[in-house]
Write a protein that holds these residues in place. Sequence first.
Motif, short mmCIF file in Angstrom:
data_model
loop_
_atom_site.label_atom_id
_atom_site.label_comp_id
_atom_site.label_asym_id
_atom_site.label_seq_id
_atom_site.Cartn_x
_atom_site.Cartn_y
_atom_site.Cartn_z
N GLN B 30 0.80 -1.22 0.00
CA GLN B 30 0.00 0.00 0.00
C GLN B 30 0.84 1.27 0.00
O GLN B 30 0.39 2.30 -0.48
CB GLN B 30 -1.01 0.00 1.14
CG GLN B 30 -0.45 0.34 2.49
CD GLN B 30 -1.44 0.02 3.59
OE1 GLN B 30 -1.68 -1.14 3.90
NE2 GLN B 30 -2.03 1.06 4.16
N GLU B 33 2.15 1.56 -3.78
CA GLU B 33 1.10 1.74 -4.79
C GLU B 33 0.94 3.18 -5.31
O GLU B 33 0.93 3.39 -6.52
CB GLU B 33 -0.24 1.22 -4.25
CG GLU B 33 -1.32 1.19 -5.31
CD GLU B 33 -2.62 0.61 -4.75
OE1 GLU B 33 -2.76 -0.62 -4.81
OE2 GLU B 33 -3.43 1.38 -4.24
N GLN B 40 -2.65 -2.25 -13.52
CA GLN B 40 -3.53 -2.62 -12.42
C GLN B 40 -2.98 -2.05 -11.13
O GLN B 40 -1.76 -1.93 -10.97
CB GLN B 40 -3.54 -4.14 -12.29
CG GLN B 40 -4.70 -4.84 -12.95
CD GLN B 40 -4.54 -6.33 -12.75
OE1 GLN B 40 -3.59 -6.92 -13.26
NE2 GLN B 40 -5.43 -6.93 -11.99
N LYS B 41 -3.86 -1.76 -10.18
CA LYS B 41 -3.38 -1.32 -8.86
C LYS B 41 -2.60 -2.45 -8.22
O LYS B 41 -3.02 -3.62 -8.28
CB LYS B 41 -4.58 -0.99 -7.97
CG LYS B 41 -5.19 0.37 -8.22
CD LYS B 41 -6.36 0.54 -7.27
CE LYS B 41 -6.56 1.99 -6.87
NZ LYS B 41 -7.52 2.09 -5.78
N SER B 43 -2.41 -3.30 -5.24
CA SER B 43 -3.15 -4.00 -4.19
C SER B 43 -4.11 -5.02 -4.80
O SER B 43 -4.65 -5.86 -4.09
CB SER B 43 -3.91 -2.99 -3.33
OG SER B 43 -4.69 -2.16 -4.16
N GLU B 44 -4.33 -4.93 -6.13
CA GLU B 44 -5.30 -5.84 -6.75
C GLU B 44 -4.65 -6.94 -7.56
O GLU B 44 -5.33 -7.85 -8.04
CB GLU B 44 -6.27 -5.04 -7.64
CG GLU B 44 -7.22 -4.20 -6.79
CD GLU B 44 -7.90 -3.09 -7.59
OE1 GLU B 44 -7.70 -3.03 -8.83
OE2 GLU B 44 -8.61 -2.27 -6.97
N VAL B 45 -3.35 -6.86 -7.76
CA VAL B 45 -2.71 -7.87 -8.63
C VAL B 45 -2.46 -9.15 -7.83
O VAL B 45 -2.35 -9.13 -6.60
CB VAL B 45 -1.37 -7.35 -9.20
CG1 VAL B 45 -1.58 -6.06 -9.95
CG2 VAL B 45 -0.33 -7.19 -8.11
N PRO B 46 -2.41 -10.27 -8.55
CA PRO B 46 -2.11 -11.53 -7.86
C PRO B 46 -0.69 -11.52 -7.31
O PRO B 46 0.17 -10.77 -7.79
CB PRO B 46 -2.24 -12.59 -8.95
CG PRO B 46 -2.81 -11.92 -10.15
CD PRO B 46 -2.64 -10.45 -9.99
N SER B 47 -0.47 -12.36 -6.32
CA SER B 47 0.87 -12.44 -5.73
C SER B 47 1.86 -13.03 -6.73
O SER B 47 1.48 -13.77 -7.63
CB SER B 47 0.82 -13.29 -4.47
OG SER B 47 2.07 -13.23 -3.82
N HIS B 51 4.88 -6.40 -13.05
CA HIS B 51 4.07 -5.40 -13.76
C HIS B 51 4.93 -4.30 -14.31
O HIS B 51 5.78 -3.77 -13.61
CB HIS B 51 3.01 -4.84 -12.80
CG HIS B 51 2.18 -5.93 -12.22
ND1 HIS B 51 1.03 -6.36 -12.81
CD2 HIS B 51 2.40 -6.74 -11.16
CE1 HIS B 51 0.56 -7.39 -12.12
NE2 HIS B 51 1.37 -7.64 -11.11
N ARG B 73 3.29 -11.44 -1.99
CA ARG B 73 2.60 -11.33 -0.70
C ARG B 73 3.12 -12.37 0.28
O ARG B 73 3.53 -13.47 -0.11
CB ARG B 73 1.09 -11.52 -0.90
CG ARG B 73 0.47 -10.36 -1.66
CD ARG B 73 -1.05 -10.30 -1.46
NE ARG B 73 -1.54 -9.06 -2.04
CZ ARG B 73 -1.68 -8.87 -3.36
NH1 ARG B 73 -1.40 -9.85 -4.19
NH2 ARG B 73 -2.10 -7.71 -3.81
N ASP B 82 5.04 -9.00 3.25
CA ASP B 82 4.75 -8.53 1.90
C ASP B 82 6.00 -7.86 1.35
O ASP B 82 6.65 -7.07 2.04
CB ASP B 82 3.60 -7.51 1.92
CG ASP B 82 2.25 -8.20 2.06
OD1 ASP B 82 2.21 -9.45 2.03
OD2 ASP B 82 1.23 -7.49 2.20
#
Lengths: 630, 458
Positions: B30, B33, B40-41, B43-47, B51, B73, B82
Amino acid sequence: MGFKAGEYDVIVIGAGHAGCEAALAAARMGCNTLLVTMSLDMVAFMPCNPSIGGPAKGHVVREIDALGGEMGRNIDKTYIQMRMLNTGKGPAVQALRAQLDKFLYQHTMKETLEKQENLTLRQAMVEELIVENGVCRGVVTKTGAEYYAKTTVLTTGTFLRGRVIIGECSYESGPNNQQPSVRLSECLSELGFKLVRFKTGTPPRIHKDSIDFSKTEIQPGDENPKFFSYETESPPPGEQLPCWLTYTSPETHEIIQKNLHRAPMYSGAIEGIGTRYCPSIEDKIVRFSDKPKHQIFLEPEGRYTSEYYVQGLSTSMPEEIQLQMLRSVPGLENAKMMRTGYAIEYDVIVPSQLWPTLETKLVENLFTAGQVNGTSGYEEAAAQGIMAGINAARKVQGKEPVIIQRSQGYIGVLIDDLVTKGTNEPYRLLTSRAEYRLLLRHDNADMRLTPLGYEIGLISEERYQKFLRKKRNIETEINRLKTTKVKPDEAAPILEEVESSPLQNSTSLDNLLRRPEIKYEHIERLSPAPEPLTEEEKEQVEIQIKYAGYIEKQMQHVERMRQMEKKKIPADIDYNDVKGLSVIAQQKLSEIRPLSIGQASRIAGVSPADISILLVYLESYNKVTAARNS
Amino acid sequence: MISDTIAAISTPLGEGGIAVIRVSGKEAIQLVEPLVRTKQKLSEVPSHTVHYGFVVDPANGEKVDEVLVTVMRAPKTFTREDVVEISCHGGILPVKKVLDLLLKHGIRLAEPGEFTKRAFLNGRIDLSQAEAVMDLIRSKSDRAYAQALKQVDGQLSRKVRELRQLLVELMAHIEVNIDYPEHDVEEVTNRTIREHCERALVQIDELLKTAERGKILREGVVTAIIGRPNAGKSSLLNLLARENRAIVTDIPGTTRDVIEEYVNVAGIPLKLLDTAGLRETDDVVEQIGVERSLQALSQADLILLVLNYNERLNEEERRIIEQVRTRQSLAIINKKDLPRQLEMEEVYAAFPPERVVEMSVLHEDGVERLEKAIADMFFSGSIQGQDLSYVSNARHIAELEQAKACLKEALAAAEQLVPIDMIQIDVRRAWEHLGEIIGENVSESLIDQIFSQFCLGK
């Protein structure tokens, strides 16, 4: 030849401010307690100024009261003047300061001790501690009486090998011409305690009728005095008495300069380390030679005495010089001296030899508290006294010790400073010593510590229920202010009145209260609480809302620190086994033996890298120990 | 302390095409970010996904660098927390900018060995490794400490000390008002506080400007390559540029446009004076004249004097040797493969042996010796791997920025007539941040100041 004189749970040696609190706490917690003092006429005696409180010190008195101690109540019964200091500043640093009737204070405390269940008050001079295999079993008096106890609390103030110095004259003595305690000091040395020599002093006392008050400024008490104890509801009988302010004159400074060679501080007659917090007048004049005059406060020592305490003129000059000095002060031209000012040197136990519980590391079941631990001040002494009393009693009862955190109270700051950092001069509390000053307020001592006092057993059920009600009322009101909106036109008249800018939109009452010009009374007028709050409750609501931002910031720090305090260090750890620690850290950690990582991090010489290494070591140590035990 | 979010450069600095900055902690995702622009944000991407995007300074929306961001994560990460890894362009400038940005936004610079420590404390590393971990922390800390001492140069520490003195006098005054309210010491007014804070802020800004200009690390070591025509100056430049990747990239808007000026030698950026001239012609001395050449010399931090092994010294070279021998300079003996004509005894009389590099630019022989000589000169040989000097510099800037933020808060509070003891909280924090720079942070010193500045006591 000795004889067996009695057996107790707890023995307290000394009935000064530390001893009284220690004995009362232990007895009230249900321990059969013996309080031994050299002189029953000296119980709760104030050998220096007849006043208690002020910033940090007043905070401590409130904390003692919140824990169930006696000092606050005793002040409220016997004060002759009460003032709230720092009223122009923030809530965290406002503090009460009382002038006491010194004699009434003593008598009232003595009466409380005498009436206390489980408590025996006894006049005797303790000369020796009975220590077997590193465990303290009791004490022996000069007359051969042996008293046994499970735990012992030593609160001997400035009596250990006390020596009074006045000019060229010096003699073995406790404060105020009391007998010094020589044999007990030797006994402590023999047991292996490291002692150092400290020095303090007191000014002369003069006769009221010899003062020309017309040349001084009056310093009255508050019109609506507040109280130290959360239990007190009304002031003691009688009008408040004022203090009086005058100043030293150029002549005073000249007299001192001319006679400096006779001042023990400069002639080498004093070996003890004095405190910067209460310097003598000769010290002030030498160190701040450019200051043309110094304040002198004249304080009555009681309601039924003519003795006045000359605050600001603490000195160990020869007696005849003291008289000259006094008479050079405007208003004191004809001063009649009733008691001579003096310096006193005494032995102090190096406080790093104590656990944070105030039990000594060297001798189990022996606790020490008060000036003997290197502090100065009645309040600091009483604070240690109550904690030593609590922990001595809990040890008897097989309970976990109580340690107040730095974020919980000035008492925590005081004891942690003493045992973790030690002190090289008589230690005085200052608000700047607290890293969480805003949380440790005078007004919220009950919020911070009453639940603990209740848990310990020093706060009555009735008082605790009253406390819970107060807490609930405050929370309810804060919630109400957060959720109640006010429209611009509703707020307009009051905003106009206090010259605050008008509202653009509706806003919550708590937002409005955050404006510097707005007080709770304005909010109350705008939207009264369904149940009216007490003054104390209103104060809490206002402070908690107004300073929420600052409070929140400090709370975050506290949370971070709490993580470190929670990481305990096992007592049996050998720091020589911890590879990678710096040499100095190894030495310091071995000496202090901190109980937690938090405490370790405050030791001078222990670096962040050392703490990291220690954390890693503990992790593996704990796992290995756990594996071995399972 | 264990749970806050930390960052550090986890690749050898300035030596690779890509540098990785690792961020670890509960709030790693966070906190990063808002500083990156990805599809993609975070906080929303898969572990455990990578990117593409840009690191962007939220203060002005400027792109700082083009990066790949890896989100991992807990618990399957090195520290079991994290973790965000930012792969940016290698070389000191982009890395520094990205790291500085992170440190400005609630992330703390990791202590030496802290990632490993966390990995251990979170159970990622075997217990049997405890001692190794402790050794690692010790050695890294000692190295960092030694380096930090070296890096806090006299001027910075003097200025920081002055600043702290300014603040501590104000603090002592406030404390006396608080703890001795009846003493005849003048009350600190909000105006006094404002004046002190403003003065301190001006000084901090000045310090930040110098610090950000980055001394060696931002500006590079200003380097002059000099020598007679045909000495091989441009070949030397080309060799250095080829062997050592240029340290800045040419992504528009992310770094500077002129890449030719900089070469990176053993992690040290060299800014070459009159590079363009060198590139175009080998006759610089002739072209710009001795006057200008000497002028260039006076600005240089480092002078590389190229002499030909197969030619005798001429008068001009002798003059230059006299000029540069007392400066930070290296004598490069080029064309070592050809028969000797050069008066070596004269060269060695003027330069100590570690400042004479014999090489052949044409045959690319002796480049490593040259690099080492440069590194030794600026970092006493400790440049490789982790550039601690840079790290301590970033730490200074972060502390200065934080001190500045605190003082701004104090100033704002003073303007709103907040009680002095509240303002003190921020002044004190500023003072503590400054103390971190020079390793002085003992609260006892405030108490010392109180009692030396004021005459107190009953």
